[in-house]
Design an enzyme around this catalytic site. Structure first.
Site, mmCIF file in Angstrom:
data_model
loop_
_atom_site.group_PDB
_atom_site.id
_atom_site.type_symbol
_atom_site.label_atom_id
_atom_site.label_comp_id
_atom_site.label_asym_id
_atom_site.label_seq_id
_atom_site.Cartn_x
_atom_site.Cartn_y
_atom_site.Cartn_z
ATOM 1 N N LYS A 1 10.001 -5.805 8.585
ATOM 2 C CA LYS A 1 9.363 -6.796 8.195
ATOM 3 C C LYS A 1 10.159 -7.678 7.077
ATOM 4 O O LYS A 1 10.425 -7.207 5.922
ATOM 5 C CB LYS A 1 8.010 -6.853 7.830
ATOM 6 C CG LYS A 1 7.146 -6.066 8.849
ATOM 7 C CD LYS A 1 5.513 -5.997 8.281
ATOM 8 C CE LYS A 1 5.067 -6.919 7.808
ATOM 9 N NZ LYS A 1 3.683 -6.708 7.739
ATOM 10 N N THR B 1 3.046 -14.894 11.920
ATOM 11 C CA THR B 1 2.243 -15.470 11.210
ATOM 12 C C THR B 1 1.872 -16.768 11.446
ATOM 13 O O THR B 1 2.752 -17.551 11.655
ATOM 14 C CB THR B 1 2.773 -15.332 9.840
ATOM 15 O OG1 THR B 1 3.400 -14.142 9.325
ATOM 16 C CG2 THR B 1 1.783 -15.420 8.545
ATOM 17 N N ARG C 1 -0.098 -5.257 -7.697
ATOM 18 C CA ARG C 1 -1.371 -6.006 -7.855
ATOM 19 C C ARG C 1 -1.788 -6.122 -9.258
ATOM 20 O O ARG C 1 -1.374 -5.438 -10.119
ATOM 21 C CB ARG C 1 -2.314 -5.387 -6.884
ATOM 22 C CG ARG C 1 -2.098 -5.381 -5.526
ATOM 23 C CD ARG C 1 -3.540 -4.847 -4.638
ATOM 24 N NE ARG C 1 -3.398 -5.137 -3.330
ATOM 25 C CZ ARG C 1 -3.848 -6.253 -2.833
ATOM 26 N NH1 ARG C 1 -4.222 -7.209 -3.441
ATOM 27 N NH2 ARG C 1 -3.562 -6.509 -1.407
ATOM 28 N N ARG D 1 -1.145 -4.500 17.847
ATOM 29 C CA ARG D 1 -0.759 -4.244 16.158
ATOM 30 C C ARG D 1 -2.088 -3.553 15.539
ATOM 31 O O ARG D 1 -3.114 -4.147 15.577
ATOM 32 C CB ARG D 1 -0.481 -5.605 15.636
ATOM 33 C CG ARG D 1 -0.140 -5.171 14.097
ATOM 34 C CD ARG D 1 0.302 -6.715 13.599
ATOM 35 N NE ARG D 1 0.418 -6.839 12.405
ATOM 36 C CZ ARG D 1 -0.283 -7.466 11.357
ATOM 37 N NH1 ARG D 1 -1.206 -8.198 11.923
ATOM 38 N NH2 ARG D 1 -0.160 -7.324 9.934
#
Length: 524
Positions: A271, A329, A110, A71
């Site tokens: 995802k 994760t 953000r 990855r």
């Protein structure tokens, strides 16, 4: 429909209680795969390669330890780092192939730069109970964020939120509650005390946004990645099926631009890391090539107590549709700094295998952790132990995984032969299933039918198709030589799984796109 589901569940429970033995064996005569396992696990390992694992010989040891897919996290990786990692990976391929997955940063929201933060390391202190305004204007961006007003780089923030909505800053370190919306400004109540840095991530749990499928950076990264022959694109923050279709359209545009028309496209692994994606999961699954259960951001978007439930549902749905699923994760997070995982982490990986995941993923453990090689070796050993126990669970201690839907491959006339080949391997205790085909579908169908412990050795002539098969549980892809004989197939199978005299394998060979033949071959 709901009543039928409830009744079915109760009937299944009664059947299980009747079938279960009164006593459970306590001999615990279990195989130990913790020391130098002979073969790689059937469950695939995606390992993030970073500063602590990109150099040789470490990358080679990570590969030998069990990594199947490298990855590349484009949230952090530079082109120079990608060049180094792909070049070193090319040195690690025999006798196994390995694949490359490009993980996009994805469209994100953000905060802006803090006022007077010249160093980039300053923080502001947000206090519980106080108010703060979220602004999206250029004036606020240029002036900088303060304890009273934060710049947010999502222009449609006010339209997306409503009174009572939550805004999570910096992975949930600070929670804001929307109290009022005044034009483009969003007034919020600070729900807990915390410090905030410049350009922190923002999550809007439960809020539908109109963010694009890809940011400009994502498009640049994907185009660059296709020059490096990537096999998969892990699409971050997918919210809808249309997002996936947009990414696939862009992949085709890149393919034409690079003169790669006619080659297989990189597969899109969506995802799932938001409430919107969960709500649209069935539609996303239908148009995706695979799914990644991205538990990090998902655990910010939904209650942590629901993450495991969501994981199990997603894995089960992927199993029914015969599409590969990666669980990701913090699987062995402790090994970022310590040489051994916690018992809970071992159990987490084990349960992912029991649920039927095709692959499990390492992130910081191998990218920047102190023990990248041992992390992969440990995950490989955990997977092998779980696979062996599951396959030999004659007491039905483990709940069965979701069964493949009979309609999943109804359009492929070769599916009955793929199913029959897997049954022949399982019932006849064959040592391997060899699949010979021009496409990846025949081997993928065999993987979806789930051989117990026998690996699938898939011979295909196209290098990218071979590498893309790496994401399927139990599949060891091999480049097919012209005029391959049974002796050649057996020799390769022996190199990969280690056959012994008189071991038998099943060979499933595609004659064309509509038919296949099956035979049994003995190793002498």
């Amino acid at each position: 429909m709901m009543m039928m589901n409830v009744m079915t569940r109760h009937c299944a429970k009664r059947w299980f209680q009747q079938k279960a033995p009164r006593c459970i064996s306590t001999s615990f005569d279990l195989p130990d795969f913790s020391k130098s396992p002979k073969n790689k696990a059937l469950t695939k390992i995606v390992a993030t390669i970073g500063p602590t694992s990109e150099q040789m010989p470490t990358l080679g040891e990570v590969f030998d330890g069990g990594m199947n897919i490298m990855r590349l996290n484009f949230s952090h990786a530079t082109k120079e780092e990608v060049e180094l990692r792909t070049s070193n990976l090319a040195l690690c391929t025999k006798p196994y192939l390995t694949s490359t997955l490009l993980d996009t940063r994805g469209p994100e929201v953000r905060t802006g730069k803090l006022q007077n933060d010249e160093s980039g390391h300053e923080t502001i202190h947000l206090e519980e109970g106080k108010s703060i305004v979220l602004e999206t204007t250029e004036a606020r961006r240029d002036e900088g964020s303060t304890v009273d007003a934060l710049y947010i780089d999502y222009p449609n923030l006010a339209q997306a939120l409503s009174i009572g909505s939550k805004v999570l800053l910096d992975d949930g370190a600070v929670t804001l509650i929307v109290t009022a919306i005044d034009g483009s400004n969003v007034n919020c109540h600070i729900d807990n005390t915390g410090d905030l840095r410049s350009r922190a991530g923002v999550n809007l749990p439960g809020t539908e946004t109109d963010l694009p499928a890809m940011s400009d950076k994502d498009k640049q990264d994907i185009l660059y990645g296709m020059t490096k022959d990537i096999d998969f694109v892990a699409a971050s923050f997918v919210q809808s099926a249309q997002n996936v279709l947009d990414i696939r359209t862009y992949l085709k545009e890149c393919q034409e631009q690079l003169g790669q028309s006619g080659q297989p496209l990189p597969l899109i692994i969506s995802k799932i890391e938001s409430l919107s994606a969960l709500k649209n999961f069935d539609d996303i699954l239908e148009v995706s090539d695979g799914i990644m259960v991205a538990r990090g951001d998902l655990g910010v978007e939904i209650p942590l107590t629901q993450v495991a439930n969501a994981q199990k549902e997603m894995v089960a749905k992927c199993r029914r549709e015969g599409k590969p699923v990666v669980v990701a994760t913090q699987m062995l997070e402790t090994m970022s700094s310590k040489p051994h995982p916690t018992r809970a982490e071992v159990t987490d990986v084990t349960n992912a295998v029991y649920d039927g995941a095709d692959a499990v993923m390492l992130s910081g453990e191998t990218a920047k952790g102190k023990f990248p090689v041992k992390s992969v070796q440990t995950m490989n050993a955990i997977c092998q132990s779980a696979e062996s126990y599951y396959a030999n669970d004659d007491q039905d201690i483990i709940a069965p995984t979701a069964e493949l839907d009979s309609d999943a491959f109804s359009l492929d006339a070769r599916f009955p032969m793929a199913h029959a080949a897997v049954e022949a391997v399982n019932v006849g205790f064959k040592d391997a299933l060899v699949v010979v085909s021009k496409d990846k579908e025949l081997a993928a169908m065999c993987a979806a039918c789930r051989p117990d412990l026998a690996p699938i050795i898939a011979f295909v002539p196209c290098p990218r198709i071979a590498r893309q098969l790496m994401i399927y549980r139990g599949v060891h892809p091999v480049l097919l030589e012209e005029n391959a004989t049974d002796e050649y197939l057996l020799q390769v199978a022996n190199d990969i799984v280690g056959l012994e005299t008189d071991d038998e394998i099943v060979v499933l060979e595609a004659e064309d796109d509509h038919s296949a033949t099956m035979r049994s071959v003995k190793f002498n």
